[in-house]
Design an enzyme around this catalytic site. Structure first.
Site, PDB file in Angstrom:
ATOM      1  N   PRO A  84       0.822  -1.217   0.000  1.00 48.16           N
ATOM      2  CA  PRO A  84       0.000   0.000   0.000  1.00 48.16           C
ATOM      3  C   PRO A  84       0.848   1.256   0.000  1.00 48.16           C
ATOM      4  O   PRO A  84       0.412   2.323  -0.393  1.00 48.16           O
ATOM      5  CB  PRO A  84      -0.806  -0.103   1.298  1.00 48.16           C
ATOM      6  CG  PRO A  84      -0.474  -1.391   1.927  1.00 48.16           C
ATOM      7  CD  PRO A  84       0.635  -2.024   1.185  1.00 48.16           C
ATOM      8  N   ARG A  92      -0.126  -7.662 -21.879  1.00 53.07           N
ATOM      9  CA  ARG A  92      -0.843  -7.202 -23.081  1.00 53.07           C
ATOM     10  C   ARG A  92       0.046  -6.282 -23.926  1.00 53.07           C
ATOM     11  O   ARG A  92      -0.262  -6.029 -25.090  1.00 53.07           O
ATOM     12  CB  ARG A  92      -2.142  -6.506 -22.743  1.00 53.07           C
ATOM     13  CG  ARG A  92      -2.007  -5.225 -21.957  1.00 53.07           C
ATOM     14  CD  ARG A  92      -3.347  -4.693 -21.528  1.00 53.07           C
ATOM     15  NE  ARG A  92      -4.169  -4.308 -22.654  1.00 53.07           N
ATOM     16  CZ  ARG A  92      -4.054  -3.152 -23.321  1.00 53.07           C
ATOM     17  NH1 ARG A  92      -3.102  -2.300 -22.986  1.00 53.07           N
ATOM     18  NH2 ARG A  92      -4.858  -2.857 -24.314  1.00 53.07           N
ATOM     19  N   ASP A 143      -5.044   2.662 -26.432  1.00 53.66           N
ATOM     20  CA  ASP A 143      -5.240   2.637 -24.976  1.00 53.66           C
ATOM     21  C   ASP A 143      -5.460   4.048 -24.445  1.00 53.66           C
ATOM     22  O   ASP A 143      -4.854   5.002 -24.919  1.00 53.66           O
ATOM     23  CB  ASP A 143      -3.978   2.072 -24.307  1.00 53.66           C
ATOM     24  CG  ASP A 143      -3.976   0.552 -24.336  1.00 53.66           C
ATOM     25  OD1 ASP A 143      -4.966  -0.024 -24.836  1.00 53.66           O
ATOM     26  OD2 ASP A 143      -2.993  -0.038 -23.883  1.00 53.66           O
TER      27      ASP A 143
END
Ligand SMILES: N#Cc1c(N)n[nH]c1-c1ccc2c(Cl)cn(Cc3cccnc3)c2c1
Length: 247
Positions: free
Chosen positions: A89, A158, A173
């Site tokens: 985090p 990807r 994108d």
């Protein structure tokens, strides 16, 4: 590209067997190897955690199993050195820019932890041998790092040559350089032309590619202004260089 993942929940990474990443593995574009951290814990309970020094809630992951697991994957005297990615985090934000950077690496080693995290000395020790990135996938709190690994692996995979078919493209994108750089995707439509009384915008049926491109950019600008005005500020403030806009 080779990807190794060390986890106490390797089954969490099962989705890496399906769809885009699964196909890339089947095509030999990606070599993904999963490792059970507990295999490196040799007490009867295969213990990987202990109480935190200084007190506080939860448990901390012990250094010995992690060091042994990382060295089993990437022996200090072995061929090549991976880039170690540690979801946390408190890490640097995972962005499309970082995904593009990671996609150029020959070998990634992911260390998704649990509990309150990994003993800090593991990261410090690993950094003497390999590049270490502590990365967060967003401003929300997960229970561990495995979901973050799934996100990062898909975003990186990807981008690898041959993974996306011709019909799909990283070119358009939302966060890729180009005319739509830093804009959100606009709405998409397919057959039928009319559905429950709702028609496809006529421009999309016009065959006028210039008008279609202008309409799509306008829709992307609207969606971005509505949902991510911060991205528009980057565009208007010049944070995005002309190359990105014009390409
Ligand atoms: N990446 C990312 C990311 C994100 N965006 N949210 N939460 C995480 C993440 C990643 C790794 C761990 C490990 Cl190890 C334990 N936890 C639970 C936790 C939650 C709050 C404070 N301390 C630990 C993780 C949360």
């Amino acid at each position: 590209m080779r990807i190794d993942v060390v986890s106490i929940f390797p089954e969490y990474l099962a989705p890496l067997d399906v769809s885009l990443v699964g196909k890339a593995r089947a095509k030999g574009l990606l070599d993904v190897r999963l490792h059970q951290l507990r295999d490196q814990a040799h007490d009867v309970h295969r213990t990987v955690d202990d109480t935190p020094y200084g007190g506080g809630p939860g448990m901390v992951m012990k250094p010995e199993p992690w060091a042994a697991a990382l060295e089993a994957v990437a022996p200090p005297d072995g061929e090549g050195v991976p880039r170690l990615i540690v979801p946390t985090p408190s890490g640097r934000p995972f962005t499309q820019e970082l995904a593009v950077e990671l996609a150029s690496e020959p070998w990634l080693l992911f260390a998704p932890a649990r509990y309150e995290g990994i003993d800090r000395r593991v990261i410090e020790d690993a950094a003497t041998r390999m590049r270490v990135d502590e990365v967060s996938i967003g401003d929300y709190v997960l229970a561990g790092g495995e979901v973050a690994v799934l996100v990062m692996v898909e975003a990186v995979a990807r981008l690898l040559p041959g993974v996306l078919g011709n019909a799909e493209s990283v070119r358009d994108d939302s966060f890729a350089p180009g005319a739509m750089a830093n804009l959100l995707e606009g709405p998409v439509y397919t057959k039928p032309a009319e559905w429950r009384g709702r028609e496809v915008p006529p421009v999309l049926l016009s065959g006028n590619h210039g008008a279609i491109a202008r309409w799509r950019r306008d829709q992307a600008l609207r969606r971005t202004a509505e949902n991510r005005p911060d991205l528009l500020e980057r565009l208007t403030s010049g944070d995005v260089d002309k190359h990105d806009r014009a390409a």
